[in-house]
Write a protein that holds these residues in place. Structure first.
Motif, PDB file in Angstrom:
ATOM      1  N   GLN A 175       0.826  -1.210   0.000  1.00 23.57           N
ATOM      2  CA  GLN A 175       0.000   0.000   0.000  1.00 23.57           C
ATOM      3  C   GLN A 175       0.855   1.253   0.000  1.00 23.57           C
ATOM      4  OE1 GLN A 175      -3.274   0.217   2.762  1.00 23.57           O
ATOM      5  NE2 GLN A 175      -3.366   2.441   2.675  1.00 23.57           N
TER       6      GLN A 175
ATOM      7  N   GLU B 237       2.456   1.699  -3.473  1.00 28.64           N
ATOM      8  CA  GLU B 237       1.546   2.296  -4.451  1.00 28.64           C
ATOM      9  C   GLU B 237       1.325   3.781  -4.168  1.00 28.64           C
ATOM     10  OE1 GLU B 237      -3.066   1.869  -6.066  1.00 28.64           O
ATOM     11  OE2 GLU B 237      -2.192   0.292  -4.826  1.00 28.64           O
TER      12      GLU B 237
ATOM     13  N   MET C  90       0.785  -5.651  -6.840  1.00 27.48           N
ATOM     14  CA  MET C  90      -0.140  -5.965  -7.925  1.00 27.48           C
ATOM     15  C   MET C  90       0.029  -4.994  -9.086  1.00 27.48           C
ATOM     16  SD  MET C  90      -3.496  -6.605  -5.524  1.00 27.48           S
ATOM     17  CE  MET C  90      -3.149  -5.162  -4.506  1.00 27.48           C
TER      18      MET C  90
ATOM     19  N   SER D 281      -8.977  -1.382   4.070  1.00 30.24           N
ATOM     20  CA  SER D 281      -8.649  -0.750   2.792  1.00 30.24           C
ATOM     21  C   SER D 281      -9.635   0.318   2.366  1.00 30.24           C
ATOM     22  CB  SER D 281      -8.555  -1.815   1.698  1.00 30.24           C
ATOM     23  OG  SER D 281      -9.823  -2.436   1.491  1.00 30.24           O
TER      24      SER D 281
ATOM     25  N   ASP E 267      -5.834  -8.708  -9.292  1.00 31.81           N
ATOM     26  CA  ASP E 267      -5.950  -8.471  -7.858  1.00 31.81           C
ATOM     27  C   ASP E 267      -5.958  -6.991  -7.487  1.00 31.81           C
ATOM     28  OD1 ASP E 267      -6.481 -10.645  -6.344  1.00 31.81           O
ATOM     29  OD2 ASP E 267      -4.436 -11.029  -5.694  1.00 31.81           O
ATOM     30  N   TYR E 268      -5.663  -6.128  -8.446  1.00 34.45           N
ATOM     31  CA  TYR E 268      -5.721  -4.701  -8.142  1.00 34.45           C
ATOM     32  C   TYR E 268      -7.148  -4.276  -7.794  1.00 34.45           C
ATOM     33  CZ  TYR E 268      -6.955  -4.717 -13.132  1.00 34.45           C
ATOM     34  OH  TYR E 268      -7.524  -5.003 -14.357  1.00 34.45           O
TER      35      TYR E 268
ATOM     36  N   GLY F 107      -7.305  -3.654  -4.368  1.00 39.50           N
ATOM     37  CA  GLY F 107      -6.152  -2.797  -4.109  1.00 39.50           C
ATOM     38  C   GLY F 107      -6.319  -1.836  -2.958  1.00 39.50           C
ATOM     39  N   THR F 108      -5.431  -0.866  -2.924  1.00 39.64           N
ATOM     40  CA  THR F 108      -5.410   0.010  -1.756  1.00 39.64           C
ATOM     41  C   THR F 108      -5.032   1.445  -2.083  1.00 39.64           C
ATOM     42  OG1 THR F 108      -3.130  -0.730  -1.389  1.00 39.64           O
ATOM     43  CG2 THR F 108      -4.849  -1.799  -0.094  1.00 39.64           C
TER      44      THR F 108
ATOM     45  N   ALA G  84      -4.519   1.701  -8.308  1.00 32.91           N
ATOM     46  CA  ALA G  84      -5.459   0.583  -8.445  1.00 32.91           C
ATOM     47  C   ALA G  84      -6.864   1.097  -8.735  1.00 32.91           C
ATOM     48  CB  ALA G  84      -5.457  -0.264  -7.178  1.00 32.91           C
TER      49      ALA G  84
END
Length: 328
Positions: free
Chosen positions: A72, A75, A93, A150, A302-303, A306-307, A311
């Protein structure tokens, strides 16, 4: 209850951190074993004091060598054009790029020696991190962001922007995101009548995501509705499942996964995920779902679980790709 293997693994990690901590303390001879709770006012001329989950930290105004402790924070810093020099890379991801970033190992067993060798000027992590804060803070100023689930990604993004002195950039990124979400709603005029189901495939189970988490907030921003089985806020999800944003379902209640559209989040971090997905596709009960019969089941990365802003925009890309075309 944890199995013996898990207990031994956790014990091993604790011992590893202890030994690595000794190495760190020796290597940083100028430091002592006490983590300061308040920065020295005389030393704050070139840094900003940040209140965070572990207390106060004086953060450099323009950090150049950031180390992050989880996907996290990776990103988030990349979204703010502050590419870190090191991060755990196991669960990162796409579309988040890891090029040129040093791998710090398991997110639950950060390699402190490698962190030290990278000579960071700032370390960022989450409050749920198992990394040893006291030892990390001896290497560089360390900030742990309060984290519960999230669904708080926007607040976390804004906080990191404050830490990095990039609040204006956060506002710009979020304005662009909201603009795209609005464009989606305008192009898909019946978005609020379309119930979108989110299914995630795990190596050993199938989960449904409620509206409390990251993906729930993105779908809400896009004006999309959720089926009753997933139209649950944080407290409702906790009361029903004990979790905050998701819950597992068995084959007998696979109908809870149905919706006008179903997005199935499929990761590549475990080979067993594909086995579970293949089994699901051959399940007669799955085949009877309305979305399956209508050909409106889409596999995504899997995005979707995401967080962060990268994403979130990738999810909007998929919404435009799979849903807007159906309204033409």
């Amino acid at each position: 209850m944890l199995g013996l293997t898990s207990l031994f693994r956790r014990l091993y990690r604790l011992i590893s951190w202890f030994l690595l901590g000794i190495v760190v303390v020796i290597a940083i001879a100028a430091c002592n074993n006490n983590t300061p709770t308040k920065p020295d006012p005389a030393l704050t001329e070139n840094c900003r004091v940040i209140q965070h989950a572990m207390g106060e930290t004086c953060v450099p105004f323009d950090p150049q060598r950031i180390v992050v402790l989880d996907p996290q924070m990776l990103e988030t810093t990349i979204a703010l054009d502050n590419k870190p020099v090191g991060s755990p890379l196991e669960y990162v991801m796409p579309p988040v790029s890891t090029e040129g970033i040093e791998d710090l190992g398991d997110v639950d067993a950060i390699n402190l020696e490698k962190v030290l060798s990278l000579k960071p000027d700032l370390i960022l992590g989450l409050s749920i991190s198992t990394a040893p804060y006291s030892q990390l803070s001896q290497i560089a100023p360390t900030v742990f962001v309060d984290f519960e689930h999230s669904g708080e990604w926007k607040e976390d993004f804004a906080f990191v922007g404050k830490v990095l002195g990039k609040s204006e950039e956060v506002e710009r990124v979020m304005a662009d995101y909201y603009k795209r979400a609005k464009e989606f709603q305008q192009k898909m005029t019946d978005s609020n009548e379309t119930e979108v189901s989110i299914v995630r495939i795990y190596p050993t189970q199938i989960n449904l995501y409620t509206k409390a988490g990251f993906i729930g907030t993105v779908l809400e921003d896009a004006g999309l509705s959720r089926p009753p089985s997933q139209d649950l806020n944080l407290e409702e999800t906790k009361k029903l499942t004990g979790d905050t944003i998701q819950y597992s379902i068995s084959e007998e209640v696979i109908d809870k996964a149905d919706g006008d559209v179903v997005f199935v989040a499929v990761g590549s971090w475990d080979d067993k995920i594909q086995e579970v997905l293949t089994s699901l596709k051959t399940d007669p009960l799955w085949a009877k779902l309305n979305a399956v019969e209508q050909g409106k089941v889409y596999e995504v990365g899997d995005y979707w679980i995401g967080t962060g802003a990268i994403a979130a925009n990738a999810v909007l890309d998929d919404l435009f790709k799979y849903l807007v075309k159906e309204t033409k």
